[in-house]
Design a protein around this motif. Structure first.
Motif, mmCIF file in Angstrom:
data_model
loop_
_atom_site.group_PDB
_atom_site.id
_atom_site.type_symbol
_atom_site.label_atom_id
_atom_site.label_comp_id
_atom_site.label_asym_id
_atom_site.label_seq_id
_atom_site.Cartn_x
_atom_site.Cartn_y
_atom_site.Cartn_z
ATOM 1 N N LEU C 70 0.838 -1.211 0.000
ATOM 2 C CA LEU C 70 0.000 0.000 0.000
ATOM 3 C C LEU C 70 0.866 1.250 0.000
ATOM 4 N N ALA C 71 1.905 1.204 0.825
ATOM 5 C CA ALA C 71 2.793 2.364 0.889
ATOM 6 C C ALA C 71 3.451 2.618 -0.472
ATOM 7 N N ASP C 72 3.886 1.540 -1.125
ATOM 8 C CA ASP C 72 4.470 1.673 -2.467
ATOM 9 C C ASP C 72 3.494 2.326 -3.425
ATOM 10 N N LEU C 73 2.285 1.819 -3.341
ATOM 11 C CA LEU C 73 1.225 2.288 -4.244
ATOM 12 C C LEU C 73 0.963 3.774 -4.038
ATOM 13 N N LEU C 74 0.845 4.153 -2.763
ATOM 14 C CA LEU C 74 0.531 5.552 -2.461
ATOM 15 C C LEU C 74 1.696 6.459 -2.853
ATOM 16 N N GLY C 75 2.910 5.883 -2.835
ATOM 17 C CA GLY C 75 4.065 6.658 -3.258
ATOM 18 C C GLY C 75 3.923 7.146 -4.696
ATOM 19 N N GLY C 76 3.204 6.402 -5.511
ATOM 20 C CA GLY C 76 3.042 6.788 -6.915
ATOM 21 C C GLY C 76 1.817 7.645 -7.166
ATOM 22 N N ILE C 77 1.136 8.034 -6.095
ATOM 23 C CA ILE C 77 -0.101 8.806 -6.274
ATOM 24 C C ILE C 77 0.161 10.263 -5.922
ATOM 25 N N PRO C 78 -0.315 11.191 -6.733
ATOM 26 C CA PRO C 78 -0.003 12.617 -6.546
ATOM 27 C C PRO C 78 -0.305 13.119 -5.134
ATOM 28 N N ARG C 100 1.732 10.802 4.539
ATOM 29 C CA ARG C 100 0.634 11.242 3.666
ATOM 30 C C ARG C 100 -0.473 11.875 4.483
ATOM 31 N N GLN C 101 -1.080 12.871 3.869
ATOM 32 C CA GLN C 101 -2.204 13.544 4.519
ATOM 33 C C GLN C 101 -3.434 12.641 4.374
ATOM 34 N N ASN C 113 -11.286 16.772 -4.133
ATOM 35 C CA ASN C 113 -10.002 16.490 -4.768
ATOM 36 C C ASN C 113 -9.124 15.498 -3.999
ATOM 37 N N SER C 114 -9.772 14.590 -3.289
ATOM 38 C CA SER C 114 -8.962 13.534 -2.670
ATOM 39 C C SER C 114 -8.390 12.657 -3.786
ATOM 40 N N GLN C 115 -7.188 12.107 -3.522
ATOM 41 C CA GLN C 115 -6.439 11.438 -4.585
ATOM 42 C C GLN C 115 -6.649 9.921 -4.621
ATOM 43 N N ALA C 116 -7.034 9.372 -3.489
ATOM 44 C CA ALA C 116 -7.272 7.928 -3.463
ATOM 45 C C ALA C 116 -8.197 7.605 -2.301
ATOM 46 N N GLY C 117 -8.946 6.536 -2.435
ATOM 47 C CA GLY C 117 -9.771 6.040 -1.349
ATOM 48 C C GLY C 117 -9.254 4.674 -0.941
ATOM 49 N N VAL C 118 -9.026 4.480 0.348
ATOM 50 C CA VAL C 118 -8.539 3.190 0.829
ATOM 51 C C VAL C 118 -9.618 2.579 1.712
#
Ligand code: SF4
Lengths: 250, 470, 216
Positions: C70-78, C100-101, C113-118
């Motif tokens: 997950l951390a890897d994945l979020l690393g690639g998200i703006p 991450r915020q 404008n959230s960038q991802a939903g987990v």
């Protein structure tokens, strides 16, 4: 020897008599004794399909009466066969003729299914050295469930190459009175079908329904197409002795 | 002939001659056919699936009152509201009153044929409320100010070039013709609407009685946004949409997807049982379901045609229909087009005005083969025709014509005589040079087709010659 | 809300009753014909279906590996807000994602404008490669509003087919407790322009499922 009574649809009787004659020839060659009951007229389908069930009913009752003495009834039109087998029960429901109609429905056959499934014939010794495509007439295919029988018969013909259209199962647009009630729609559908036959590279398009062939012949000739139409019975009636040219609607 | 029938003839003739449109539609249908073939291959037994779906719908339709009441009770228990609308006007009034009371200025809508049926957009707009269609296809046809072309693929008749030009004109600054980028343009535009709208309106593919849930199926996710972001969610559904159990969806969902688009299952299959609960972070505060009758209970009373209410609006019969492919969806002049439209519209809007649609079919039966709930559509076209004649809705000359025809056919001598006279008459007409002219008795045939050579002898005459008198 | 008068209700029901009174019972013998081939090897099937419907499926051994993935994945998200279902499992997983915020579902809905939903899932469906989420999984917007939806799951949640998934939902009373449930199959899509498939129509452009073989 199997006794069969010819069911000659009214428009075949008047407009396309050779199809009836060819069917009779083929049936005889298949070893049947062929009868024609002259009292027959029309099965009532035009009125039934147009909603005039009141006018169709007496003709259906008449048809049932005329053919009650037949052992087996064979018809060169899938649509007219479907009228008797599939739609008479609806039309005659609740009338005194209903029972007799039900019994008759089991003895009425479309020409190709009769040959293959009843007479057990797939090679009648015909010869027709041409590229032919088969049009699945709607009622033959979807009301009677006949798909393979005509194709098996065609494969048994000497010299014949069967080519398939991509839209073999698509309606030709005839639809009885639909063809003159909505001529523009009907003709446009016919054009689509005709184009399919041309793309398949066929010299002839054949079918189990003379009405589809009437429509396609009219469209193809108007398009000045090279493709011609011929009924399955007329192909099967050709032997090597007949030579190579001819179609019923030239 | 009434105005609707005249318009139909005119429009149908025009599109029947529109080769460009045929190309576009055919390409779409070919794409669809290939996908459906792959989709059906995923089933071990597609026929069994159709049979089972039919059974589920039949079970619900046969005891519609019980299932609707159960559905209503459960929605009420969860704090939702159910409104029963007898007519389109009743349904529209309920929604517009609700919007007015809540001070709604903007409505976002997901694709709903029922909302088209009741003309909800017009009703909202006359109250000064802005309505956004959010399904991409619906958004496109809304910008074009035209009805959907197809019940599942509303913009099926348009090329990307036409859509790009439309966006350029209506939204400004759009330079691309790429579907991906055009979709992104619509997404941006509609996101703003989603976040500002106070009311979301959706349809419902199913109403689940045992759970008090509505089930909505979309690929884009727009129905989810419509039912998640605005403060009020209104779902509008015909009363025939009810099914007994949530478990039934395990079959209905894949079957609807396969018949509708060829997908194994649609991207989002959403169940909504009510407004947000106290513990949920988002969702609407109000949840309303409008149950629409609008002629359906009358159709239910017709034992021959009751099964038409089984329809799950998958659109398969439209794609399979050669008439639809030839004349397109708009020519019908109805909300529901294609075979199901021709069967259903006379029941919803009157046989007198819409009987002509049931005659505009070659009865080829391709629709019945594909219908996932096995509705015998051609039979119903025949029944509508019969009913139109029984109600005296056809021209007198047609009636007389058939009576005469029957008289001729009831006797083989008369048949032989009339047949001979007709062939002779046609030959004379041809000899007189009438063929192909306005006086041609077979004009309606010969306008686009050749007549066959008229034979000299009938079959019976030939038979007599070769076999002697019967 | 004030109760709206609805006299049409009785009239409609009366018409329905009159119309169906004489309908013969349609009870027929239950039809046992199998409709789909049974699913064997649910995890393999799930992965194959995901590949077909454009879901990114990553399988790892343990829950902590899942957290690292997950951390890897979020690393690639703006840059920008990550919206997350507020649950101990998700908190544990996100603990590995550093700075991450994060906006938790307990704080309200995801922002525009959230960038991802987990989120977690109620179940996974092998037969169709679907993820079942409910409003308990961070609400309605978590799996919908952000351009990326990331699902944390484990193999014990795999239902072989849809009937089994619906059964799970029934057993857990999900439809009783939650105001909405959604069966999600792949990222949002449309084919409304010339039947050409475009991902990310209104919902997420990416759907990522992180599955651990061990449950936590
Ligand atoms: S009639 Fe059948 S095929 Fe046509 S839309 Fe309804 S369910 Fe689909």
């Amino acid at each position: 020897m199997k006794e069969v009574a010819l069911f000659i649809p009214c428009f075949v009787d008047q407009l396309l008599p050779e199809i009836g004659m060819d069917m009779a020839r083929v049936l005889q060659r298949a070893g049947c004794a062929v009868n024609f009951f002259e009292e027959q007229t029309c099965c009532g389908q035009p009125a039934f399909n147009s909603g005039y069930w009141q006018d169709a009913r007496p003709l259906a009752e008449r048809f049932v009466r005329v053919f009650s003495r037949a052992e087996a009834v064979v018809c060169p039109s899938g649509s007219c066969t479907a009228m008797v087998r599939r739609f008479y029960p609806d039309l005659l429901a609740g009338t005194p003729a209903a029972e007799e109609a039900k019994r008759l429905a089991e003895r009425v056959f479309e020409f190709s299914e009769f040959l293959v499934n009843v007479a057990g014939v797939t090679d009648i010794g015909a010869s027709f050295p041409h590229r032919v495509t088969y049009h699945d007439a709607c009622h033959t295919l979807r009301e009677l469930g006949i798909r393979e029988e005509p194709r098996r018969l065609l494969r048994g013909v000497r010299g014949l190459t069967l080519v398939e259209m991509a839209n073999a199962e698509e309606c030709c647009g005839f639809g009885g009175t639909f063809s003159t009630k909505f001529p523009m729609i009907s003709a446009a559908m016919g054009e689509t079908k005709a184009a399919g036959a041309e793309r398949a590279g066929a010299e002839y398009v054949t079918s189990t329904d003379p009405s589809c062939l009437l429509q396609l012949d009219g469209i193809l000739r108007r398009r000045k197409s090279q493709v011609r139409t011929i009924h399955l019975a007329s192909i099967l009636a050709r032997t090597e002795a007949d030579g190579t040219n001819s179609g019923n609607q030239e | 002939m009434n105005a609707a029938a005249e318009a139909f003839l005119r429009e149908a003739a025009a599109t029947a001659a529109n080769g460009e449109l045929h190309q576009i539609v055919r390409k779409g249908v070919e794409h669809y056919d290939a996908a459906v073939e792959r989709g059906r291959a995923r089933f071990l037994d597609w026929e069994a699936a159709r049979q089972r779906c039919r059974k589920i719908k039949r079970e619900a339709i046969d005891r519609l009152d019980l299932y609707l009441e159960e559905f209503e009770r459960r929605v009420n228990e969860r704090g939702g509201h159910v409104f029963w609308a007898e007519t389109a006007e009743d349904a529209c009034r309920y929604v517009t009153d609700l919007a007015a009371r809540a001070g709604v200025r903007t409505v976002v809508k997901s694709k709903s044929m029922v909302s088209e049926e009741i003309r909800l957009n017009a009703a909202l707009e006359t109250r000064g409320i802005k309505v956004w269609e959010t399904d991409l296809g619906e958004f496109i046809v809304q910008l074009r100010e035209e009805p959907p072309f197809h019940i599942v693929t509303p913009a099926m008749h348009l090329t990307r070039r036409q859509i790009a030009a439309l966006f350029r004109e209506k939204l400004g600054g759009v330079q691309t013709e790429d579907p991906q980028e055009l979709t992104a343009v619509a997404r941006r535009e509609l996101r703003r609407a989603f976040f500002s709208a106070e009311m979301g309106v959706t349809g419902a593919n199913f109403l689940v009685a045992d759970s008090g849930a509505i089930a909505i199926t979309t690929n884009e996710g727009n129905a989810r946004l419509c039912s998640s972001l605005p403060r009020i969610h209104v779902a509008i559904a015909g009363i025939e949409k009810v099914i007994p159990r949530a478990e039934d969806l395990a079959l209905l969902w894949p079957v609807l997807a396969t018949a509708g688009t060829g997908q194994a299952i649609t991207c989002y299959n959403t169940l909504v049982t009510g407004p947000r609960t106290a513990s949920e972070p988002d969702g609407p505060e109000e949840f309303h379901v409008v149950l629409l009758d609008n002629g359906r209970s009358r159709l239910l009373a017709d034992p021959e045609q009751r099964e038409v209410l089984h329809c799950i609006r998958c659109g398969a019969c439209l794609n399979a229909c050669p008439v639809f492919r030839t004349i397109g969806g708009h020519a019908y002049g109805t909300i529901y087009s294609g075979p199901i439209g021709s069967v259903l519209t006379p029941h919803l809007r009157g046989l007198a005005e819409f009987q002509h649609l049931s005659f505009a079919s070659s009865l080829c039966g391709a629709c019945a083969v594909v219908c996932p709930v096995k509705i015998d559509l051609p039979r119903h076209l025949l029944q509508n025709r019969r009913n139109a004649i029984a109600a005296g809705l056809r021209p007198a000359q047609e009636r007389t014509g058939f009576r005469l025809w029957r008289w001729a056919m009831e006797n083989d001598r008369r048949f032989t005589m009339f047949g001979w006279a007709a062939r002779f008459g046609w030959k004379m007409a041809r000899r007189a040079g009438l063929a192909g002219t306005a006086l041609d008795p077979a004009r309606r045939w010969t306008k686009a087709r050749e007549m066959p050579e008229i034979p000299r002898h009938s079959f019976r005459a030939l038979w007599r010659k070769t076999h002697g008198a019967g | 809300m004030a109760q709206v008068e609805n006299p049409a209700r009785e009239r409609i029901l009366a018409r329905i009753r009159a119309a169906t009174r004489s309908v013969p019972s349609s009870r027929t013998a239950p039809d046992a014909r199998p409709i789909f081939a049974p699913v064997s090897g649910p995890l393999e099937r799930f992965r194959a279906e995901c590949a077909a419907n454009a879901t990114e499926c990553i399988v790892v051994e343990t829950a902590s590996e899942r957290g690292r993935a997950l951390a890897d994945l979020l690393g690639g998200i703006p840059e920008g807000e990550i919206f997350a279902q507020d649950s101990p499992k998700v908190r544990r997983a996100l603990a590995l994602s550093g700075t991450r915020q994060i906006r938790w579902s307990s704080e309200g809905a995801p922002s525009e404008n959230s960038q991802a939903g987990v989120t977690l899932a109620e179940a996974l469906v092998a037969q169709t490669g679907s993820v079942v989420v409910s409003t308990a999984c961070g609400g309605r917007g978590a799996s919908l509003v952000p351009p990326v939806h990331i699902v944390l799951a484990d193999t014990s949640q795999l239902a072989p087919d849809l009937p089994a998934a619906m059964e799970t939902i029934r057993r857990n009373g999900t439809l009783m407790a939650c105001s909405s449930v959604c069966v999600i199959t792949g990222p949002s899509r449309t084919a409304d322009i010339e039947k050409i498939l475009v991902l990310g129509a209104h919902g997420p452009r990416r759907l990522v499922v992180l599955i651990s073989r061990e449950s936590d």
